[in-house]
Scaffold this motif. Structure first.
Motif, PDB file in Angstrom:
ATOM      1  N   THR A 136       0.850  -1.184   0.000  1.00 42.58           N
ATOM      2  CA  THR A 136       0.000   0.000   0.000  1.00 42.58           C
ATOM      3  C   THR A 136       0.886   1.234   0.000  1.00 42.58           C
ATOM      4  O   THR A 136       2.057   1.183   0.376  1.00 42.58           O
ATOM      5  N   THR A 137       0.328   2.347  -0.443  1.00 43.40           N
ATOM      6  CA  THR A 137       1.035   3.623  -0.422  1.00 43.40           C
ATOM      7  C   THR A 137       0.346   4.539   0.573  1.00 43.40           C
ATOM      8  O   THR A 137      -0.862   4.794   0.458  1.00 43.40           O
ATOM      9  N   SER A 138       1.077   5.031   1.539  1.00 39.82           N
ATOM     10  CA  SER A 138       0.458   5.872   2.566  1.00 39.82           C
ATOM     11  C   SER A 138      -0.078   7.169   1.973  1.00 39.82           C
ATOM     12  O   SER A 138      -1.094   7.689   2.418  1.00 39.82           O
ATOM     13  N   LEU A 139       0.609   7.699   0.956  1.00 38.89           N
ATOM     14  CA  LEU A 139       0.100   8.911   0.316  1.00 38.89           C
ATOM     15  C   LEU A 139      -1.251   8.654  -0.324  1.00 38.89           C
ATOM     16  O   LEU A 139      -2.191   9.437  -0.166  1.00 38.89           O
ATOM     17  N   GLY A 140      -1.379   7.552  -1.051  1.00 41.68           N
ATOM     18  CA  GLY A 140      -2.638   7.228  -1.699  1.00 41.68           C
ATOM     19  C   GLY A 140      -3.760   6.992  -0.713  1.00 41.68           C
ATOM     20  O   GLY A 140      -4.887   7.464  -0.898  1.00 41.68           O
ATOM     21  N   VAL A 141      -3.464   6.254   0.358  1.00 43.20           N
ATOM     22  CA  VAL A 141      -4.479   5.962   1.364  1.00 43.20           C
ATOM     23  C   VAL A 141      -4.931   7.245   2.050  1.00 43.20           C
ATOM     24  O   VAL A 141      -6.130   7.482   2.249  1.00 43.20           O
ATOM     25  N   ALA A 142      -3.972   8.085   2.404  1.00 44.24           N
ATOM     26  CA  ALA A 142      -4.310   9.345   3.074  1.00 44.24           C
ATOM     27  C   ALA A 142      -5.079  10.278   2.139  1.00 44.24           C
ATOM     28  O   ALA A 142      -6.095  10.872   2.533  1.00 44.24           O
ATOM     29  N   SER A 143      -4.621  10.414   0.911  1.00 41.58           N
ATOM     30  CA  SER A 143      -5.281  11.307  -0.040  1.00 41.58           C
ATOM     31  C   SER A 143      -6.700  10.849  -0.335  1.00 41.58           C
ATOM     32  O   SER A 143      -7.620  11.668  -0.457  1.00 41.58           O
ATOM     33  N   ALA A 144      -6.890   9.531  -0.462  1.00 46.60           N
ATOM     34  CA  ALA A 144      -8.228   8.996  -0.720  1.00 46.60           C
ATOM     35  C   ALA A 144      -9.179   9.303   0.423  1.00 46.60           C
ATOM     36  O   ALA A 144     -10.391   9.400   0.234  1.00 46.60           O
ATOM     37  N   ARG A 171      16.875  -6.416  -3.708  1.00 48.58           N
ATOM     38  CA  ARG A 171      15.953  -7.556  -3.673  1.00 48.58           C
ATOM     39  C   ARG A 171      14.476  -7.163  -3.658  1.00 48.58           C
ATOM     40  O   ARG A 171      13.608  -8.024  -3.669  1.00 48.58           O
ATOM     41  N   ARG A 172      14.220  -5.870  -3.634  1.00 44.25           N
ATOM     42  CA  ARG A 172      12.834  -5.411  -3.684  1.00 44.25           C
ATOM     43  C   ARG A 172      12.798  -4.010  -4.277  1.00 44.25           C
ATOM     44  O   ARG A 172      13.570  -3.135  -3.868  1.00 44.25           O
ATOM     45  N   VAL A 173      11.916  -3.802  -5.246  1.00 42.65           N
ATOM     46  CA  VAL A 173      11.755  -2.510  -5.892  1.00 42.65           C
ATOM     47  C   VAL A 173      10.293  -2.102  -5.753  1.00 42.65           C
ATOM     48  O   VAL A 173       9.398  -2.791  -6.255  1.00 42.65           O
ATOM     49  N   SER A 174      10.047  -1.010  -5.046  1.00 43.99           N
ATOM     50  CA  SER A 174       8.684  -0.548  -4.798  1.00 43.99           C
ATOM     51  C   SER A 174       8.327   0.598  -5.729  1.00 43.99           C
ATOM     52  O   SER A 174       9.191   1.386  -6.123  1.00 43.99           O
ATOM     53  N   THR A 175       7.046   0.707  -6.053  1.00 44.94           N
ATOM     54  CA  THR A 175       6.594   1.838  -6.873  1.00 44.94           C
ATOM     55  C   THR A 175       6.126   3.011  -6.019  1.00 44.94           C
ATOM     56  O   THR A 175       5.917   4.108  -6.530  1.00 44.94           O
ATOM     57  N   GLY A 176       5.915   2.803  -4.721  1.00 47.21           N
ATOM     58  CA  GLY A 176       5.495   3.892  -3.854  1.00 47.21           C
ATOM     59  C   GLY A 176       4.194   4.529  -4.319  1.00 47.21           C
ATOM     60  O   GLY A 176       3.247   3.840  -4.681  1.00 47.21           O
ATOM     61  N   SER A 177       4.180   5.848  -4.367  1.00 47.12           N
ATOM     62  CA  SER A 177       2.964   6.572  -4.755  1.00 47.12           C
ATOM     63  C   SER A 177       2.844   6.740  -6.267  1.00 47.12           C
ATOM     64  O   SER A 177       1.910   7.390  -6.744  1.00 47.12           O
ATOM     65  N   PHE A 232      -0.496   5.666  -7.897  1.00 48.46           N
ATOM     66  CA  PHE A 232      -1.574   6.551  -7.466  1.00 48.46           C
ATOM     67  C   PHE A 232      -1.505   7.876  -8.213  1.00 48.46           C
ATOM     68  O   PHE A 232      -2.515   8.377  -8.732  1.00 48.46           O
ATOM     69  N   ARG A 233      -0.321   8.442  -8.313  1.00 44.57           N
ATOM     70  CA  ARG A 233      -0.167   9.714  -9.007  1.00 44.57           C
ATOM     71  C   ARG A 233      -0.458   9.569 -10.503  1.00 44.57           C
ATOM     72  O   ARG A 233      -1.042  10.462 -11.127  1.00 44.57           O
ATOM     73  N   ALA A 234      -0.071   8.410 -11.056  1.00 45.79           N
ATOM     74  CA  ALA A 234      -0.362   8.158 -12.473  1.00 45.79           C
ATOM     75  C   ALA A 234      -1.865   8.059 -12.707  1.00 45.79           C
ATOM     76  O   ALA A 234      -2.374   8.505 -13.746  1.00 45.79           O
TER      77      ALA A 234
END
Length: 279
Positions: A44-52, A217-223, A226-228
């Motif tokens: 999950t992305t905290s920015l997306g969850v908060a903005s929603a 070993r891990r690549v995250s997309t972050g926000s 959501f921004r896209a």
């Protein structure tokens, strides 16, 4: 399948040479779409969850929204890890309680960060207490310890390594350093610590393949996703108004509705969290 089995599956996805590409969702529909597309694990992305929710990110004000979303996402056919910002509490016992609630719902991992809303870093000893409390309460939960040494400042490799060593000592399962793009520092962290290194994907910077070559070993997309989606919503609305071409491949109403079919709040996936019956 037991909770320990699911947690082990998630841990195994963090492998050298082929890092876990972790897309980050912000609501049930976005996570369901990603799961339907075949992603084995979703964050999950905290920015997306908060903005929603109409709230600001990284202020510790979305505990209930995060927990509510997590309970729904755990019913999806994917392994779920949740961004809990700084833990949504100051007392280790309260942070551990949240971790236990998430694990009971079926969540296999959490991100916990040491950056504060005022732009400073949490004292290392205090952050270690939070990580230790989580691991003592839910040993199988994958704790991705995020340090904001680069996110909140120009970055200092020495401070990053010092914090990484401390977090590893108290049981963290992974190290997340958002905004870090320096190849030398990434390679040093990979070789110095046993913790799988998580890097935030930055458009126009290091590619997934390059990060894999460095040992990440891990690549995250972050926000990013959501921004896209915000950009896509606005440009699609503008295309309708101007008579322009709409994006191709849009899901139909039925397609979107079907994403959540069978995964509503009443769905029974045969899982009851740590200590529950194996299925």
């Amino acid at each position: 399948m037991t909770y320990a089995d699911r947690a082990a599956q998630f841990r195994a996805l963090h492998r050298a040479g082929h890092p876990l590409l972790l897309p980050n969702a912000w609501d049930h529909a976005s996570a369901a779409a990603l799961a339907h597309s075949g992603f084995a694990a979703i964050g999950t992305t905290s920015l997306g969850v908060a903005s929603a929710a109409g709230k600001a990110d990284a202020t510790g004000d979305t505990r209930e929204e995060t927990l509510r979303l997590a309970r729904g996402l755990a019913r999806l056919p994917a392994l779920i890890t949740v961004d809990i910002e700084g833990g949504f509490a100051e007392r280790p016992a309260d942070v551990a309680k949240l971790a236990a609630e998430l694990a009971a719902a079926g969540i296999v991992g959490v991100n916990i960060e040491d950056g504060r809303p005022d732009g400073t870093l949490t004292d290392t000893a205090t952050q270690c207490e939070l990580i230790r409390a989580i691991k003592e309460t839910v040993p199988d939960l994958f704790v991705n310890a995020r340090t904001d040494t680069y996110w909140l400042s120009a970055g200092e490799a020495g401070e990053t390594e010092r914090r990484a060593a401390a977090y590893q000592q108290v049981g963290a399962d992974g190290l997340f350093v958002p905004a870090l793009q320096d190849e030398k520092t990434i390679a040093t962290l990979v070789t110095t610590f046993d913790l799988p290194l998580n890097i935030l994907y930055a458009p126009g910077r290091l590619t997934y393949t390059h990060l894999a070559d460095l040992g990440v070993r891990r690549v995250s997309t972050g926000s990013l996703l959501f921004r896209a989606s915000l950009h896509a919503a606005v440009t699609t609305a503008q295309a309708v108004e101007r008579g322009g071409a709409l994006p191709e491949g849009l899901p139909s109403y039925a397609d979107a509705e079907a994403l959540s079919a069978g995964y509503d709040q009443g769905a029974d996936q045969g899982f009851s969290g740590p200590g529950g019956p194996a299925t």
